[in-house]
Design a protein around this motif. Structure first.
Motif, PDB file in Angstrom:
ATOM      1  N   SER A  87       0.827  -1.207   0.000  1.00 50.10           N
ATOM      2  CA  SER A  87       0.000   0.000   0.000  1.00 50.10           C
ATOM      3  C   SER A  87       0.863   1.258   0.000  1.00 50.10           C
ATOM      4  O   SER A  87       0.505   2.261  -0.611  1.00 50.10           O
ATOM      5  CB  SER A  87      -0.948   0.007   1.198  1.00 50.10           C
ATOM      6  N   LYS A  88       2.009   1.219   0.636  1.00 52.91           N
ATOM      7  CA  LYS A  88       2.927   2.375   0.637  1.00 52.91           C
ATOM      8  C   LYS A  88       3.404   2.661  -0.786  1.00 52.91           C
ATOM      9  O   LYS A  88       3.487   3.818  -1.201  1.00 52.91           O
ATOM     10  CB  LYS A  88       4.119   2.101   1.564  1.00 52.91           C
ATOM     11  N   GLY A  89       3.693   1.620  -1.540  1.00 49.85           N
ATOM     12  CA  GLY A  89       4.091   1.807  -2.935  1.00 49.85           C
ATOM     13  C   GLY A  89       2.980   2.430  -3.757  1.00 49.85           C
ATOM     14  O   GLY A  89       3.218   3.320  -4.574  1.00 49.85           O
ATOM     15  N   TRP A  90       1.733   1.972  -3.525  1.00 48.34           N
ATOM     16  CA  TRP A  90       0.607   2.569  -4.253  1.00 48.34           C
ATOM     17  C   TRP A  90       0.412   4.025  -3.868  1.00 48.34           C
ATOM     18  O   TRP A  90       0.120   4.856  -4.720  1.00 48.34           O
ATOM     19  CB  TRP A  90      -0.681   1.780  -4.010  1.00 48.34           C
ATOM     20  N   TRP A  91       0.596   4.357  -2.584  1.00 48.57           N
ATOM     21  CA  TRP A  91       0.447   5.755  -2.179  1.00 48.57           C
ATOM     22  C   TRP A  91       1.493   6.638  -2.847  1.00 48.57           C
ATOM     23  O   TRP A  91       1.202   7.770  -3.223  1.00 48.57           O
ATOM     24  CB  TRP A  91       0.499   5.895  -0.657  1.00 48.57           C
ATOM     25  N   ILE A 105      -0.852  -8.046  -9.031  1.00 52.60           N
ATOM     26  CA  ILE A 105      -0.764  -6.652  -8.620  1.00 52.60           C
ATOM     27  C   ILE A 105      -1.922  -5.860  -9.229  1.00 52.60           C
ATOM     28  O   ILE A 105      -2.539  -5.036  -8.560  1.00 52.60           O
ATOM     29  CB  ILE A 105       0.608  -6.054  -9.023  1.00 52.60           C
ATOM     30  N   ARG A 106      -2.252  -6.142 -10.467  1.00 52.68           N
ATOM     31  CA  ARG A 106      -3.378  -5.470 -11.124  1.00 52.68           C
ATOM     32  C   ARG A 106      -4.690  -5.795 -10.407  1.00 52.68           C
ATOM     33  O   ARG A 106      -5.532  -4.913 -10.215  1.00 52.68           O
ATOM     34  CB  ARG A 106      -3.469  -5.870 -12.587  1.00 52.68           C
ATOM     35  N   ASP A 107      -4.855  -7.051  -9.992  1.00 57.54           N
ATOM     36  CA  ASP A 107      -6.060  -7.443  -9.248  1.00 57.54           C
ATOM     37  C   ASP A 107      -6.179  -6.670  -7.947  1.00 57.54           C
ATOM     38  O   ASP A 107      -7.269  -6.226  -7.572  1.00 57.54           O
ATOM     39  CB  ASP A 107      -6.066  -8.945  -8.970  1.00 57.54           C
ATOM     40  N   SER A 108      -5.066  -6.485  -7.240  1.00 57.02           N
ATOM     41  CA  SER A 108      -5.111  -5.733  -5.977  1.00 57.02           C
ATOM     42  C   SER A 108      -5.440  -4.265  -6.233  1.00 57.02           C
ATOM     43  O   SER A 108      -6.151  -3.637  -5.458  1.00 57.02           O
ATOM     44  CB  SER A 108      -3.793  -5.864  -5.208  1.00 57.02           C
ATOM     45  N   LEU A 109      -4.958  -3.729  -7.323  1.00 57.63           N
ATOM     46  CA  LEU A 109      -5.258  -2.342  -7.688  1.00 57.63           C
ATOM     47  C   LEU A 109      -6.747  -2.184  -7.988  1.00 57.63           C
ATOM     48  O   LEU A 109      -7.384  -1.231  -7.536  1.00 57.63           O
ATOM     49  CB  LEU A 109      -4.422  -1.928  -8.901  1.00 57.63           C
ATOM     50  N   ASN A 110      -7.301  -3.134  -8.715  1.00 57.02           N
ATOM     51  CA  ASN A 110      -8.737  -3.091  -9.021  1.00 57.02           C
ATOM     52  C   ASN A 110      -9.584  -3.327  -7.773  1.00 57.02           C
ATOM     53  O   ASN A 110     -10.665  -2.748  -7.642  1.00 57.02           O
ATOM     54  CB  ASN A 110      -9.082  -4.116 -10.097  1.00 57.02           C
ATOM     55  N   LEU A 111      -9.090  -4.144  -6.864  1.00 61.03           N
ATOM     56  CA  LEU A 111      -9.820  -4.456  -5.638  1.00 61.03           C
ATOM     57  C   LEU A 111     -10.069  -3.211  -4.782  1.00 61.03           C
ATOM     58  O   LEU A 111     -11.141  -3.057  -4.209  1.00 61.03           O
ATOM     59  CB  LEU A 111      -9.054  -5.507  -4.826  1.00 61.03           C
ATOM     60  N   VAL A 112      -9.082  -2.327  -4.748  1.00 58.74           N
ATOM     61  CA  VAL A 112      -9.243  -1.097  -3.949  1.00 58.74           C
ATOM     62  C   VAL A 112      -9.860   0.038  -4.755  1.00 58.74           C
ATOM     63  O   VAL A 112      -9.958   1.165  -4.283  1.00 58.74           O
ATOM     64  CB  VAL A 112      -7.915  -0.651  -3.308  1.00 58.74           C
ATOM     65  N   GLY A 113     -10.264  -0.242  -5.983  1.00 62.59           N
ATOM     66  CA  GLY A 113     -10.961   0.753  -6.790  1.00 62.59           C
ATOM     67  C   GLY A 113     -10.081   1.759  -7.488  1.00 62.59           C
ATOM     68  O   GLY A 113     -10.553   2.806  -7.922  1.00 62.59           O
ATOM     69  N   LEU A 128       1.320   3.154 -16.200  1.00 56.88           N
ATOM     70  CA  LEU A 128       1.903   1.891 -15.759  1.00 56.88           C
ATOM     71  C   LEU A 128       2.052   0.937 -16.940  1.00 56.88           C
ATOM     72  O   LEU A 128       1.193   0.894 -17.813  1.00 56.88           O
ATOM     73  CB  LEU A 128       1.012   1.243 -14.695  1.00 56.88           C
ATOM     74  N   VAL A 129       3.143   0.173 -16.932  1.00 53.69           N
ATOM     75  CA  VAL A 129       3.419  -0.771 -18.018  1.00 53.69           C
ATOM     76  C   VAL A 129       3.762  -2.138 -17.428  1.00 53.69           C
ATOM     77  O   VAL A 129       4.485  -2.236 -16.442  1.00 53.69           O
ATOM     78  CB  VAL A 129       4.605  -0.275 -18.880  1.00 53.69           C
ATOM     79  N   LYS A 130       3.235  -3.181 -18.085  1.00 58.70           N
ATOM     80  CA  LYS A 130       3.534  -4.577 -17.739  1.00 58.70           C
ATOM     81  C   LYS A 130       3.282  -4.889 -16.264  1.00 58.70           C
ATOM     82  O   LYS A 130       4.147  -5.378 -15.552  1.00 58.70           O
ATOM     83  CB  LYS A 130       4.973  -4.926 -18.110  1.00 58.70           C
ATOM     84  N   SER A 185      -8.868   2.370 -12.457  1.00 55.69           N
ATOM     85  CA  SER A 185      -9.119   3.372 -13.500  1.00 55.69           C
ATOM     86  C   SER A 185      -8.317   4.649 -13.279  1.00 55.69           C
ATOM     87  O   SER A 185      -8.371   5.566 -14.103  1.00 55.69           O
ATOM     88  CB  SER A 185     -10.609   3.700 -13.555  1.00 55.69           C
ATOM     89  N   TYR A 186      -7.573   4.740 -12.183  1.00 57.93           N
ATOM     90  CA  TYR A 186      -6.795   5.940 -11.880  1.00 57.93           C
ATOM     91  C   TYR A 186      -5.529   6.033 -12.731  1.00 57.93           C
ATOM     92  O   TYR A 186      -4.974   7.108 -12.902  1.00 57.93           O
ATOM     93  CB  TYR A 186      -6.445   5.952 -10.387  1.00 57.93           C
ATOM     94  N   PHE A 187      -5.079   4.897 -13.244  1.00 54.96           N
ATOM     95  CA  PHE A 187      -3.874   4.843 -14.062  1.00 54.96           C
ATOM     96  C   PHE A 187      -4.188   4.214 -15.412  1.00 54.96           C
ATOM     97  O   PHE A 187      -4.952   3.262 -15.484  1.00 54.96           O
ATOM     98  CB  PHE A 187      -2.792   3.975 -13.392  1.00 54.96           C
TER      99      PHE A 187
END
Length: 109
Positions: free
Chosen positions: A55-59, A85-93, A78-80, A96-98
């Motif tokens: 989560s720190k990396g995403w912040w 990791i993509r699933d976790s990004l989608n899980l927190v909503g 974001l590339v590749k 679509s931010y990137f």
């Protein structure tokens, strides 16, 4: 984690390897901030060699995205992105931010 940056005419490409967690995220943040402080706001983040993103990396990426999009100056792409990791990004909503590309050439172009 190792972070490398490459400056191109249209954007800067940042590539990190390994894990991005609370102990390594400050290195990534430092690299991204140095690009922004140089007045460049179009950043492509190559995640092909990242196997974990905390989560720190995403912040770090979200804060960088805010700085780049302010006044419509640029954005972080974001590339590749690993499917887990993509699933976790989608899980927190935040999926679509990137913009996410599968090919570095397409992202840079």
């Amino acid at each position: 984690m190792e972070v490398t940056t490459t400056e191109y005419k249209r954007c800067d490409v940042v590539k990190a390897t390994g894990r991005v967690d609370s102990s390594t995220a400050p290195r990534l943040e430092e690299a991204l901030n140095s690009i922004i402080e140089a007045g460049r706001y179009k950043i492509v983040f190559d995640m092909s060699d990242i196997n974990f993103m905390s989560s720190k990396g995403w912040w770090v990426l979200i804060e960088t995205q805010k700085k780049c999009k302010r006044y419509k100056r640029g954005e972080v792409i974001l590339v590749k992105v690993n499917s887990n990791i993509r699933d976790s990004l989608n899980l927190v909503g935040m999926g679509s931010y990137f913009q996410i590309f599968e090919d570095l050439t397409a992202a840079v172009g």
